[in-house]
Design a protein around this motif. Sequence first.
Motif, PDB file in Angstrom:
ATOM      1  N   THR A   1      45.763  39.413  44.722  1.00 36.36           N
ATOM      2  CA  THR A   1      45.433  37.998  44.561  1.00 36.36           C
ATOM      3  C   THR A   1      44.001  37.748  45.001  1.00 36.36           C
ATOM      4  O   THR A   1      43.598  38.176  46.092  1.00 36.36           O
ATOM      5  N   ASN A   2      43.256  37.047  44.157  1.00 34.58           N
ATOM      6  CA  ASN A   2      41.897  36.627  44.483  1.00 34.58           C
ATOM      7  C   ASN A   2      41.956  35.193  44.994  1.00 34.58           C
ATOM      8  O   ASN A   2      42.209  34.263  44.230  1.00 34.58           O
ATOM      9  N   PRO A   3      41.731  34.959  46.307  1.00 34.26           N
ATOM     10  CA  PRO A   3      41.865  33.595  46.845  1.00 34.26           C
ATOM     11  C   PRO A   3      40.654  32.709  46.580  1.00 34.26           C
ATOM     12  O   PRO A   3      40.728  31.500  46.820  1.00 34.26           O
ATOM     13  N   SER A   4      39.566  33.264  46.104  1.00 33.04           N
ATOM     14  CA  SER A   4      38.359  32.462  45.895  1.00 33.04           C
ATOM     15  C   SER A   4      38.561  31.496  44.733  1.00 33.04           C
ATOM     16  O   SER A   4      39.022  31.902  43.655  1.00 33.04           O
ATOM     17  N   PRO A   5      38.220  30.226  44.897  1.00 35.22           N
ATOM     18  CA  PRO A   5      38.395  29.269  43.801  1.00 35.22           C
ATOM     19  C   PRO A   5      37.298  29.327  42.747  1.00 35.22           C
ATOM     20  O   PRO A   5      37.435  28.703  41.685  1.00 35.22           O
ATOM     21  N   SER A   6      36.227  30.076  42.994  1.00 34.93           N
ATOM     22  CA  SER A   6      35.102  30.047  42.061  1.00 34.93           C
ATOM     23  C   SER A   6      34.544  31.423  41.711  1.00 34.93           C
ATOM     24  O   SER A   6      33.976  31.586  40.636  1.00 34.93           O
ATOM     25  N   GLU A   7      34.700  32.424  42.580  1.00 35.66           N
ATOM     26  CA  GLU A   7      34.074  33.717  42.366  1.00 35.66           C
ATOM     27  C   GLU A   7      35.110  34.764  41.970  1.00 35.66           C
ATOM     28  O   GLU A   7      36.164  34.873  42.601  1.00 35.66           O
ATOM     29  N   PRO A   8      34.826  35.563  40.913  1.00 37.88           N
ATOM     30  CA  PRO A   8      35.707  36.696  40.607  1.00 37.88           C
ATOM     31  C   PRO A   8      35.469  37.834  41.589  1.00 37.88           C
ATOM     32  O   PRO A   8      34.464  37.878  42.295  1.00 37.88           O
ATOM     33  N   VAL A   9      36.381  38.755  41.631  1.00 43.05           N
ATOM     34  CA  VAL A   9      36.264  39.889  42.529  1.00 43.05           C
ATOM     35  C   VAL A   9      36.442  41.169  41.723  1.00 43.05           C
ATOM     36  O   VAL A   9      37.356  41.301  40.908  1.00 43.05           O
ATOM     37  N   ASP A  10      35.521  42.094  41.934  1.00 43.00           N
ATOM     38  CA  ASP A  10      35.530  43.390  41.259  1.00 43.00           C
ATOM     39  C   ASP A  10      35.758  44.463  42.318  1.00 43.00           C
ATOM     40  O   ASP A  10      34.997  44.550  43.290  1.00 43.00           O
ATOM     41  N   PHE A  11      36.775  45.286  42.153  1.00 35.94           N
ATOM     42  CA  PHE A  11      37.130  46.266  43.170  1.00 35.94           C
ATOM     43  C   PHE A  11      37.721  47.503  42.516  1.00 35.94           C
ATOM     44  O   PHE A  11      38.022  47.519  41.301  1.00 35.94           O
ATOM     45  N   ILE A  12      37.897  48.543  43.344  1.00 35.86           N
ATOM     46  CA  ILE A  12      38.499  49.811  42.919  1.00 35.86           C
ATOM     47  C   ILE A  12      39.800  50.000  43.691  1.00 35.86           C
ATOM     48  O   ILE A  12      39.811  49.978  44.925  1.00 35.86           O
ATOM     49  N   TYR A  13      40.865  50.169  42.955  1.00 34.12           N
ATOM     50  CA  TYR A  13      42.187  50.386  43.531  1.00 34.12           C
ATOM     51  C   TYR A  13      42.514  51.874  43.424  1.00 34.12           C
ATOM     52  O   TYR A  13      42.560  52.428  42.322  1.00 34.12           O
ATOM     53  N   MET A  14      42.723  52.546  44.556  1.00 31.49           N
ATOM     54  CA  MET A  14      42.951  53.988  44.558  1.00 31.49           C
ATOM     55  C   MET A  14      44.274  54.305  45.264  1.00 31.49           C
ATOM     56  O   MET A  14      44.573  53.746  46.318  1.00 31.49           O
ATOM     57  N   GLU A  15      45.018  55.215  44.660  1.00 32.16           N
ATOM     58  CA  GLU A  15      46.266  55.695  45.242  1.00 32.16           C
ATOM     59  C   GLU A  15      46.269  57.215  45.235  1.00 32.16           C
ATOM     60  O   GLU A  15      45.884  57.839  44.236  1.00 32.16           O
ATOM     61  N   SER A  16      46.699  57.797  46.350  1.00 29.91           N
ATOM     62  CA  SER A  16      46.886  59.244  46.471  1.00 29.91           C
ATOM     63  C   SER A  16      48.371  59.484  46.707  1.00 29.91           C
ATOM     64  O   SER A  16      48.892  59.200  47.784  1.00 29.91           O
ATOM     65  N   LEU A  17      49.035  60.014  45.697  1.00 29.18           N
ATOM     66  CA  LEU A  17      50.482  60.188  45.729  1.00 29.18           C
ATOM     67  C   LEU A  17      50.821  61.657  45.913  1.00 29.18           C
ATOM     68  O   LEU A  17      50.112  62.540  45.416  1.00 29.18           O
ATOM     69  N   PRO A  18      51.910  61.983  46.610  1.00 31.78           N
ATOM     70  CA  PRO A  18      52.327  63.383  46.761  1.00 31.78           C
ATOM     71  C   PRO A  18      52.817  63.950  45.443  1.00 31.78           C
ATOM     72  O   PRO A  18      53.153  63.216  44.508  1.00 31.78           O
TER      73      PRO A  18
ATOM     74  N   ASN B   1      40.841  32.610  41.633  1.00 32.08           N
ATOM     75  CA  ASN B   1      42.142  31.976  41.811  1.00 32.08           C
ATOM     76  C   ASN B   1      43.189  32.543  40.843  1.00 32.08           C
ATOM     77  O   ASN B   1      43.901  31.804  40.161  1.00 32.08           O
ATOM     78  N   SER B   2      43.279  33.872  40.801  1.00 31.23           N
ATOM     79  CA  SER B   2      44.207  34.546  39.892  1.00 31.23           C
ATOM     80  C   SER B   2      44.916  35.662  40.639  1.00 31.23           C
ATOM     81  O   SER B   2      44.459  36.137  41.677  1.00 31.23           O
ATOM     82  N   THR B   3      46.044  36.070  40.049  1.00 29.04           N
ATOM     83  CA  THR B   3      46.864  37.126  40.630  1.00 29.04           C
ATOM     84  C   THR B   3      47.154  38.178  39.576  1.00 29.04           C
ATOM     85  O   THR B   3      47.523  37.847  38.443  1.00 29.04           O
TER      86      THR B   3
END
Length: 409
Positions: free
Chosen positions: A221-238, A286-288
Amino acid sequence: MVDTDECFIWSLLCLFELYRFNSNDTTGYVISTYGGSLELYSFQFTSTSWDATKGGSAECQLQITQTIDMVLDIQRSKRPRDNPIPRPIPNEQLSCDTSKSYNSDDTCFPLDAAAQEQDWSLSQIFGHPLKGTCPIADKDHSICINLPSARQVYTSGSAHEHKDPSGYLRCFELAAEGDFEMVLPSQDIAEKAPLEQPLLYAERSFTGYGQERGGVQAILTNPSPSEPVDFIYMESLPWFMKLYLHTLNAKINGLDEDVIQEMYYRPALDRKRGTQLEVRILIPANSTVLLTYDFEKAILRYTEYPPDANRGFDIAAAVITIGNVSIRTTSLLLPLPTPDFSMPYNVIILTSTVMALAFGSVFNILVRRFVAVDEADVWDVKAIRLKIVAAMGKIRSKVATKEKIQKTE
């Protein structure tokens, strides 16, 4: 002339040796004052980092930056000293809401302590006060705490307090020598310190049921009402958590939209390496985003299960990188198909019973003599025993008579 790279490696070795050995030496103790404290690793979340950079001159120089992040429950942190073995709290120590009509000696409704600040101190949380300052640090020796302006704080007499103009940030300048102790008593205040809005909210959990397949969902969830958020989601699975990449799906506010900008996937190799998944996501203001995928559970060899196999296997937290900020989700507990480890014991017991019955029957057939009922009187064991005893008596009397005759002669 000392080689810079060699000196850098030796400095790192010295750094981790100081981190491991909690001596009374000033430098070693400052480095490991709270880093080597056992209480630090009993918190709900702990993150420790050591950043070591090499100096630019020809001489051997090393700059060390230590960062410790932690999340703790004050009551739980103080419990091991006051109550090492969890026991029910005595009735006289319970905080009950006396305004309830059913309140009595044997009925207690917990008192809402949301407006009451709990008491704590550095010694209660970490086990000991702070031992002086770090003599090799190049910055000011201050400890800052963010709390309401009306909150009472008591420190040792050698510390000097500096307040921020906003009134919420207090910094205490430490003395070069002496212990620093900070005590915050219990206090009823309605004012709360403002919290900085996080860059992103992350939640991760398992979906599905059964011992063969499952799924993972991450709610971002991006809580900012005006700014988008750009990120990297990483998972290390067995490796035993086999990911189905074609089931990877991302929905934004319940709609199928393309929010995945880039993706890197490295499949797992059985018993050699795990799966690595990196996804670059852009969430509008403000999106999920709901990120889901399915996986298959592998069956391990019986020697690969830990002693507490029915507890499950720990799955590492997902790492979310936003610029220079890293956010980690909670770790997960994955139940795998577990064999019945008592079956070898059951097989041994059943096999031993069958062998005992077979051996006993064969032994009785080979050794035991079977006679008819009319022959039982002839082969009376008691009569035979009496005859043997009488014969032995006669033999003894004859031997005694011969000995008397020889003595007389």
